[in-house]
Design a protein around this motif. Structure first.
Motif, PDB file in Angstrom:
ATOM      1  N   ALA A 237       0.860  -1.194   0.000  1.00  9.04           N
ATOM      2  CA  ALA A 237       0.000   0.000   0.000  1.00  9.04           C
ATOM      3  C   ALA A 237       0.892   1.239   0.000  1.00  9.04           C
ATOM      4  O   ALA A 237       1.933   1.282   0.667  1.00  9.04           O
ATOM      5  CB  ALA A 237      -0.899  -0.017   1.237  1.00  9.04           C
ATOM      6  N   LEU A 238       0.469   2.251  -0.766  1.00 14.69           N
ATOM      7  CA  LEU A 238       1.274   3.467  -0.915  1.00 14.69           C
ATOM      8  C   LEU A 238       0.442   4.692  -0.565  1.00 14.69           C
ATOM      9  O   LEU A 238      -0.784   4.693  -0.747  1.00 14.69           O
ATOM     10  CB  LEU A 238       1.780   3.580  -2.359  1.00 14.69           C
ATOM     11  CG  LEU A 238       2.749   2.479  -2.810  1.00 14.69           C
ATOM     12  CD1 LEU A 238       2.988   2.570  -4.316  1.00 14.69           C
ATOM     13  CD2 LEU A 238       4.057   2.568  -2.054  1.00 14.69           C
ATOM     14  N   GLU A 260      -8.206  -1.297  -6.542  1.00 11.61           N
ATOM     15  CA  GLU A 260      -8.275   0.168  -6.620  1.00 11.61           C
ATOM     16  C   GLU A 260      -7.071   0.830  -5.920  1.00 11.61           C
ATOM     17  O   GLU A 260      -7.199   1.838  -5.240  1.00 11.61           O
ATOM     18  CB  GLU A 260      -9.594   0.679  -6.026  1.00 11.61           C
ATOM     19  CG  GLU A 260     -10.825   0.156  -6.753  1.00 11.61           C
ATOM     20  CD  GLU A 260     -12.113   0.749  -6.227  1.00 11.61           C
ATOM     21  OE1 GLU A 260     -12.070   1.381  -5.154  1.00 11.61           O
ATOM     22  OE2 GLU A 260     -13.159   0.602  -6.892  1.00 11.61           O
ATOM     23  N   ALA A 261      -5.931   0.242  -6.138  1.00 11.28           N
ATOM     24  CA  ALA A 261      -4.712   0.702  -5.452  1.00 11.28           C
ATOM     25  C   ALA A 261      -4.332   2.125  -5.814  1.00 11.28           C
ATOM     26  O   ALA A 261      -3.743   2.853  -5.003  1.00 11.28           O
ATOM     27  CB  ALA A 261      -3.559  -0.244  -5.783  1.00 11.28           C
ATOM     28  N   ILE A 281      -5.529  -4.484 -16.713  1.00 12.71           N
ATOM     29  CA  ILE A 281      -5.143  -3.090 -16.466  1.00 12.71           C
ATOM     30  C   ILE A 281      -5.691  -2.684 -15.111  1.00 12.71           C
ATOM     31  O   ILE A 281      -6.911  -2.823 -14.878  1.00 12.71           O
ATOM     32  CB  ILE A 281      -5.677  -2.178 -17.581  1.00 12.71           C
ATOM     33  CG1 ILE A 281      -5.048  -2.584 -18.912  1.00 12.71           C
ATOM     34  CG2 ILE A 281      -5.367  -0.714 -17.262  1.00 12.71           C
ATOM     35  CD1 ILE A 281      -5.602  -1.841 -20.111  1.00 12.71           C
ATOM     36  N   PRO A 282      -4.857  -2.189 -14.210  1.00 10.93           N
ATOM     37  CA  PRO A 282      -5.293  -1.916 -12.827  1.00 10.93           C
ATOM     38  C   PRO A 282      -6.129  -0.647 -12.705  1.00 10.93           C
ATOM     39  O   PRO A 282      -5.632   0.426 -12.335  1.00 10.93           O
ATOM     40  CB  PRO A 282      -3.969  -1.779 -12.065  1.00 10.93           C
ATOM     41  CG  PRO A 282      -3.002  -1.295 -13.081  1.00 10.93           C
ATOM     42  CD  PRO A 282      -3.402  -1.905 -14.381  1.00 10.93           C
ATOM     43  N   VAL A 283      -7.391  -0.768 -13.081  1.00 13.64           N
ATOM     44  CA  VAL A 283      -8.324   0.372 -12.984  1.00 13.64           C
ATOM     45  C   VAL A 283      -8.973   0.384 -11.602  1.00 13.64           C
ATOM     46  O   VAL A 283      -8.980  -0.670 -10.917  1.00 13.64           O
ATOM     47  CB  VAL A 283      -9.393   0.263 -14.097  1.00 13.64           C
ATOM     48  CG1 VAL A 283      -8.738   0.428 -15.452  1.00 13.64           C
ATOM     49  CG2 VAL A 283     -10.141  -1.077 -14.027  1.00 13.64           C
ATOM     50  N   PRO A 284      -9.553   1.553 -11.212  1.00 11.49           N
ATOM     51  CA  PRO A 284      -9.573   2.848 -11.928  1.00 11.49           C
ATOM     52  C   PRO A 284      -8.256   3.596 -11.774  1.00 11.49           C
ATOM     53  O   PRO A 284      -7.549   3.456 -10.777  1.00 11.49           O
ATOM     54  CB  PRO A 284     -10.726   3.572 -11.253  1.00 11.49           C
ATOM     55  CG  PRO A 284     -10.759   3.031  -9.870  1.00 11.49           C
ATOM     56  CD  PRO A 284     -10.338   1.592  -9.954  1.00 11.49           C
TER      57      PRO A 284
END
Length: 351
Positions: A237-238, A260-261, A281-284
């Protein structure tokens, strides 16, 4: 009888005169009215001192000379005395100043000699993570301060190619940390604790296999994280302050990215996930994103609302100009509605 006495006296006088010529001469002088002293030899015969002795004469002469000499006024003596005292005081001050300077020079020389004899001691810097603040940063596991092991320039700490197997304790005021080309295997939650000014972390080309999930969440100023060329399987987590994330050339798969990272990272500009095992693809993705690199992954499909809003055909995503999907098993020509809001279509296979 009286005549006889006169005759006897006369004979006596004649005898005395004939026996003493000087007396005879004095009688002649008396007879001449000079009282026994010749006029020409008067001064030669007697030293006329006016009835004074030699000492009295000299004393009188000296006294007369003193009376005749005009002595300077007493004020002049006082001025000369003051000047002499001032000159003496100045000389004393100068001597004391010279002695003081000599003493200072001796002290400086003594200190320099002691410094030369003492071992090198770095300057005190603020306390860092993982230890109590010591000279030149906290002590590392290698038994020396971090700013001797690494290079510290301002708030930047450079530990590239130092064969490190872990993140060293950093000074508290560190803003940029570089530890590229080392042998770090894990990022612990405590490695970056209390580094409130840290903005950039670059751990390129290490041997990292895991990162504690909360390792970066305590960094309120963190903007850039570069962990490319490692063996990471899951991204941690960032914070929402991120502007650049580069986790290319790792082992991240679809399960390795939080749901939703990146949604709330409203300042995110660059997301690089090249050469991993991601299959979607890591959306959104935030509207601020400019560049998305996903080449050479395992992405096989794309939804029409991946980048655009199907409910708002007026929506334009102007910022996202760089999308790389080449090297993925996806046919971009099958989802043309997914690109209508973009200024440029993605780079990838259109067949």
């Amino acid at each position: 009888m009286r005549m006889l006495v006169r005759l006897v006296l006369g004979l006596f006088v004649l005898k005395a005169v004939s026996a003493n010529p000087r007396f005879s001469r004095q009688l002649d002088l008396y007879d001449n009215g000079n009282y026994g002293v010749e006029e020409d030899n008067f001064e030669d015969t007697y030293d006329y001192d006016d009835g004074l002795t030699v000492d009295e004469s000299e004393t009188e002469t000296e006294t007369q000379n003193e009376l005749d000499y005009n002595y300077p006024p007493e004020d002049l003596y006082e001025e000369e005395k003051v000047e002499e005292e001032e000159e003496a005081a100045e000389e004393h001050v100068e001597e004391e100043g010279e002695e003081h300077v000599e003493e200072e020079e001796e002290v400086v020389e003594h200190v320099e000699e002691e410094e030369e004899e003492l071992p090198l001691k770095p300057q005190l810097v603020p306390q860092g993570s993982g230890g109590s603040g010591v000279l030149m940063g906290p002590e590392t596991q290698k038994g020396m301060p971090v700013c001797l092991l690494c290079t510290c320039l301002g708030g930047s700490v450079y530990c590239d190619d130092m064969k490190l197997d872990g993140v060293p304790p950093l000074p508290k005021d560190t803003t940029h940390f570089y530890a590229r080309y080392n042998k770090i295997t894990k990022i612990n939650k405590s490695d970056f604790a209390n580094l409130s000014k840290l903005k950039r972390i670059d751990l390129t080309a290490n041997e990292i296999t895991s990162i504690d999930d909360g390792a970066f969440m305590g960094l309120p100023e963190l903007e850039e994280l570069i962990v490319r060329e490692n063996h990471i399987r899951q991204l941690p987590a960032l914070p929402e302050t991120m502007t650049l994330i580069d986790a290319s050339h790792n082992d991240v798969d679809s399960k390795g990215i939080h749901k939703e990272a990146f949604k709330d990272m409203t300042a995110l500009l660059y997301l690089y996930l090249t050469d991993n095992n991601i299959d979607y693809i890591p959306v959104p993705l935030p509207d601020s994103l400019r560049s998305l690199h996903l080449q050479r992954n395992n992405i096989q499909m794309m939804h029409e609302d991946t980048f655009c809003n199907l409910n708002d055909f007026n929506y334009i995503r102007n910022a996202l100009e760089d999308i790389r999907l080449d090297g993925n098993p996806i046919n971009l020509s099958k989802t043309p509605q997914a690109y209508i809001c973009l200024p440029r279509i993605p780079i990838g296979n259109l067949i």
